[in-house]
Write a protein that holds these residues in place. Sequence first.
Motif, short mmCIF file in Angstrom:
data_model
loop_
_atom_site.label_atom_id
_atom_site.label_comp_id
_atom_site.label_asym_id
_atom_site.label_seq_id
_atom_site.Cartn_x
_atom_site.Cartn_y
_atom_site.Cartn_z
N GLY A 179 0.84 -1.19 0.00
CA GLY A 179 0.00 0.00 0.00
C GLY A 179 0.87 1.24 0.00
N GLU A 180 0.31 2.36 0.42
CA GLU A 180 1.02 3.63 0.32
C GLU A 180 2.30 3.63 1.14
OE1 GLU A 180 0.23 8.39 1.18
OE2 GLU A 180 -1.46 6.99 1.17
N MET A 181 3.40 4.01 0.49
CA MET A 181 4.71 4.10 1.15
C MET A 181 4.90 5.50 1.72
SD MET A 181 6.00 1.06 0.83
CE MET A 181 7.79 1.10 0.88
N PRO A 182 5.93 5.71 2.56
CA PRO A 182 6.01 6.97 3.30
C PRO A 182 6.47 8.19 2.50
CG PRO A 182 7.83 5.52 3.88
CD PRO A 182 6.91 4.72 3.03
N ASP A 183 6.98 8.00 1.28
CA ASP A 183 7.46 9.13 0.48
C ASP A 183 6.53 9.42 -0.70
OD1 ASP A 183 10.23 9.62 1.65
OD2 ASP A 183 10.34 7.49 1.18
#
Length: 338
Positions: A35-39
């Motif tokens: 899912g969505e990564m931190p960058d």
Amino acid sequence: MGSVKDLIILENPTENTFGRGRFVFSDRYSVFDYGEMPDLIEDKGKAICIVTSFFFEKLENLGIKTHYIGVVEEDKVKSLSELKNPSNILEFKMVRVVKPELKDNIYDYSIFQSLKNNFLIPLEVIYRNSLPEGSSVFRRLKDGSLKIEDLGLNKIPTPGEKLEKPIVDFSTKLEVNDRYLSKEEALNISGLSKKEFEKLINITLFIDDLITYEAEKINLINEDGKFEYAFDTERNFMVVDALGTLDECRFTYNSIPISKEIARIYYRKTDWYKEIEEAKKKDRFHWKNMVGSPPHLPKELKYLISSIYKAYANEITQREWFDTPHMKDLLNRLQELL
């Protein structure tokens, strides 16, 4: 809608009529189904939108049906040639998304036997022209879920091996995690007839050839990629979602990966990736709850990934959408960094 793009519904589809929707391609990215990564990858959404629109327009001109309507600029739908600036919004014909029912941790696809028109086919269709390092094929051969006969080979392949003929592979599209399928399983769950299934494979090989041809113009090798399909209101195949982008395809330049594989290479060296591998073995449905947050990308690597997305959009379309260094220069820097 998901980890990398959002969906705006303008009109809902019915069994016999298209709806109308817009994809808003974001600067988010995802690896390993997390899912969505931190960058955020700067301008990635615009670059992806430009490239997928380029290939949709190519397919339409070649007589292959797609769900593409156009790119949105100043709330007007335009072709790429009419755009003044890069946009991250694509308007498309919407079909119904009918999901299989999950019963006792097993997906029931029987609904697809009765569907006739205007729905998303529940498969990701994958083409493989070669088997670069990192290809899932090696893991699947090792764990026995894939046999060399399934690949049309008579010996175990080596990383980097170019195939004499492309392989068409399948995975699920509408499950919690992507799951690879044999051709028999893919045919069974999709609700396609054998004749339709063969046509799906032939369309996939045709589009593979198109992407290979365009990539070779800018000295890239088209290693593998994936497509999604739907049936239109008259049960004709229609290419949907996105294609030909660095998220959907894996390209190489002098054996340097040019795709999401750049981020995967970095993350495979982290403890976070080891956590994922262990968690998926324990519970393929709820593994995300068992791992910590992923680390951030190094600043230089994040800059290079962003610039590579933009350079690819410039060079594949032969138009200067973004002010960014040439792909060749970026890849030399990337090789030093990796």
